[in-house]
Write a protein that holds these residues in place. Structure first.
Motif, PDB file in Angstrom:
ATOM      1  N   HIS A 239       0.819  -1.218   0.000  1.00  0.00           N
ATOM      2  CA  HIS A 239       0.000   0.000   0.000  1.00  0.00           C
ATOM      3  C   HIS A 239       0.847   1.260   0.000  1.00  0.00           C
ATOM      4  CE1 HIS A 239      -3.032   2.955   1.039  1.00  0.00           C
ATOM      5  NE2 HIS A 239      -2.330   3.269   2.119  1.00  0.00           N
ATOM      6  N   THR A 240       1.898   1.308   0.827  1.00  0.00           N
ATOM      7  CA  THR A 240       2.746   2.491   0.854  1.00  0.00           C
ATOM      8  C   THR A 240       3.476   2.687  -0.468  1.00  0.00           C
ATOM      9  OG1 THR A 240       4.455   1.168   1.971  1.00  0.00           O
ATOM     10  CG2 THR A 240       3.050   2.547   3.356  1.00  0.00           C
ATOM     11  N   THR A 241       3.763   1.594  -1.146  1.00  0.00           N
ATOM     12  CA  THR A 241       4.360   1.662  -2.482  1.00  0.00           C
ATOM     13  C   THR A 241       3.347   2.173  -3.491  1.00  0.00           C
ATOM     14  OG1 THR A 241       5.855  -0.156  -1.935  1.00  0.00           O
ATOM     15  CG2 THR A 241       5.483   0.287  -4.279  1.00  0.00           C
ATOM     16  N   TRP A 242       2.133   1.652  -3.408  1.00  0.00           N
ATOM     17  CA  TRP A 242       1.031   2.082  -4.278  1.00  0.00           C
ATOM     18  C   TRP A 242       0.793   3.581  -4.169  1.00  0.00           C
ATOM     19  CZ3 TRP A 242      -3.455   4.342  -2.454  1.00  0.00           C
ATOM     20  CH2 TRP A 242      -4.499   4.496  -3.353  1.00  0.00           C
ATOM     21  N   PHE A 243       0.937   4.122  -2.957  1.00  0.00           N
ATOM     22  CA  PHE A 243       0.691   5.553  -2.746  1.00  0.00           C
ATOM     23  C   PHE A 243       1.607   6.397  -3.633  1.00  0.00           C
ATOM     24  CE2 PHE A 243       0.935   9.665  -0.742  1.00  0.00           C
ATOM     25  CZ  PHE A 243      -0.322   9.871  -0.192  1.00  0.00           C
ATOM     26  N   PHE A 244       2.896   6.087  -3.645  1.00  0.00           N
ATOM     27  CA  PHE A 244       3.835   6.854  -4.472  1.00  0.00           C
ATOM     28  C   PHE A 244       3.599   6.593  -5.954  1.00  0.00           C
ATOM     29  CE2 PHE A 244       6.234   6.849  -0.424  1.00  0.00           C
ATOM     30  CZ  PHE A 244       6.479   8.209  -0.319  1.00  0.00           C
TER      31      PHE A 244
END
Length: 393
Positions: free
Chosen positions: A54-59
């Motif tokens: 999810h934190t990767t998806w955000f960027f």
């Protein structure tokens, strides 16, 4: 005054700050085994691999896809898998089903993370616009929020394993020493509440405004395990007089008799920690309790919880940061609050209902992420966050 961008770049470039934040997430996950990444024992806990994705998806979603020239999306299905609650961005796997995601496998998510990191490093070789810089700073703070959630979720996962395995024997919980001092007296009057300055803050910390407070007193110390054990021994969990009606129903329905992670073994109280099962440290602050329990304890003591405004007005006079502290304030917008347009506007405002405000920080809050105006918020029955009690009267 420094700007939100300067706050993150006066010593580090944006690329260096990005790398530092991403590496800290990986540091948190380093003690885990592959099997630990996929467990979701309760609806409020997400599998660690989901946080990584999810934190990767955000960027990828808010920086690379709209702004990076010729960027190729890693996997078109990942928007559905790793979107958390952004209705603007599209459909998503519902929260309760995150533990059913045996695919994508952990190694694929790690490949996804490296793919996006490589693209971000390339993207940050050129100076981005101020608009993109603001999104980057939000992304850093977003990942720091998930770093704390990673700690809390990992603790819940391992703490509900029947073997009570240690997360890491290298983890050292900071110790708090109570001070021998009377309650702090606060005069009635008008106080200013909310963020001011040009550094970063979340939208729910705005706008700064005045509140009138009556005379009150607030404890310089958090309630300790020893003090809370007195409540247990006095039959606090079996006396409806201390509880809200909803809290009393919660206690009876769930057969609650102690804080989360406490276990009575052969007449002695033990507490699950990141180092495994250990005797309860009586002088340390009680932690992992619900708002219902915090309220009941305060009522049993003939006191109450502070409002978030009382907490902020007095915070310079006591130490905070070991446990998030329940307040008596409902999570509501400040005067003049306005949501940002688009998906970013879904960040905080949509949750301003049926939640209580937590103030302070915890031992697993990421370095530099805490501030006195920070408004955390959770539902009244939740206990898996590092939550404690400060009394007021």
């Amino acid at each position: 005054m420094e700007t939100a961008i300067e706050q993150y770049t006066d010593k580090l470039t944006l690329a260096e700050r990005y790398l530092k934040v991403r590496k800290h997430t990986e540091h948190i996950c380093a003690p885990l085994q592959t099997e630990d990444y996929v467990v979701q024992p309760t609806v409020d806990v997400s599998p660690p691999k989901w946080h990584i994705g999810h934190t990767t998806w955000f960027f990828e979603t808010f920086i690379l896809k709209p702004y990076a020239t010729d960027y190729q999306e890693f996997n078109t299905e990942y928007n559905f898998v790793f979107n958390s609650y952004y209705e603007t961005v599209g459909n998503r796997v519902i929260r309760t089903d995150r533990g059913n995601l045996s695919r994508p496998i952990v190694i694929d998510i790690m490949r996804y993370r490296k793919y996006v990191d490589d693209a971000m490093n390339k993207f940050l070789c050129e100076e981005p616009s101020d608009e993109i810089k603001e999104l980057l700073v939000l992304g850093f703070n977003h990942e720091e929020q998930h770093q704390e959630l990673l700690y809390t979720d990992i603790k819940y996962i391992l703490g509900h394993n029947p073997l009570f395995p240690a997360y890491s024997h290298d983890y050292h919980s900071p110790k708090v020493k109570a001070i021998d001092a009377p309650f702090i007296s606060m005069d009635e009057g008008i106080y200013e509440i909310g963020f001011e300055g040009e550094g970063f803050c979340f939208d729910n910390e705005l706008n700064r405004h005045k509140v009138y407070l009556n005379t009150y007193e607030i404890s310089p110390n958090l309630v300790t395990n020893e003090e809370y054990l007195e409540f247990i021994k006095a039959g606090g969990y079996n006396d409806f007089r201390h509880w809200h009606a909803e809290g009393w129903d919660w206690v009876k329905t769930n057969k609650i008799q102690s804080p989360l992670y406490w276990h009575l073994i052969h007449g002695e109280w033990y507490n699950y920690t990141f180092n495994g099962l250990e005797p309860v440290e009586m002088k340390q602050p009680v932690c992992h309790i619900s708002y219902f329990e915090a309220y009941a304890f305060a009522a049993w003591k003939g006191m109450r919880l502070p409002t978030e405004f009382e907490w902020e007005a007095a915070a310079s006079q006591f130490k905070w940061g070991k446990s998030w502290e329940w307040t008596e304030s409902s999570y509501l917008p400040y005067p003049g609050f306005a949501k940002a347009p688009g998906a970013i506007g879904e960040y905080n405002g949509k949750f301003m209902v049926n939640q209580k405000v937590l103030r302070g920080a915890s031992e697993v809050t990421s370095p530099g992420h805490a501030r006195v105006t920070y408004r955390n918020f959770f539902q009244t029955h939740l206990r898996w966050q590092f939550t404690g009690i400060r009394l007021a009267r």
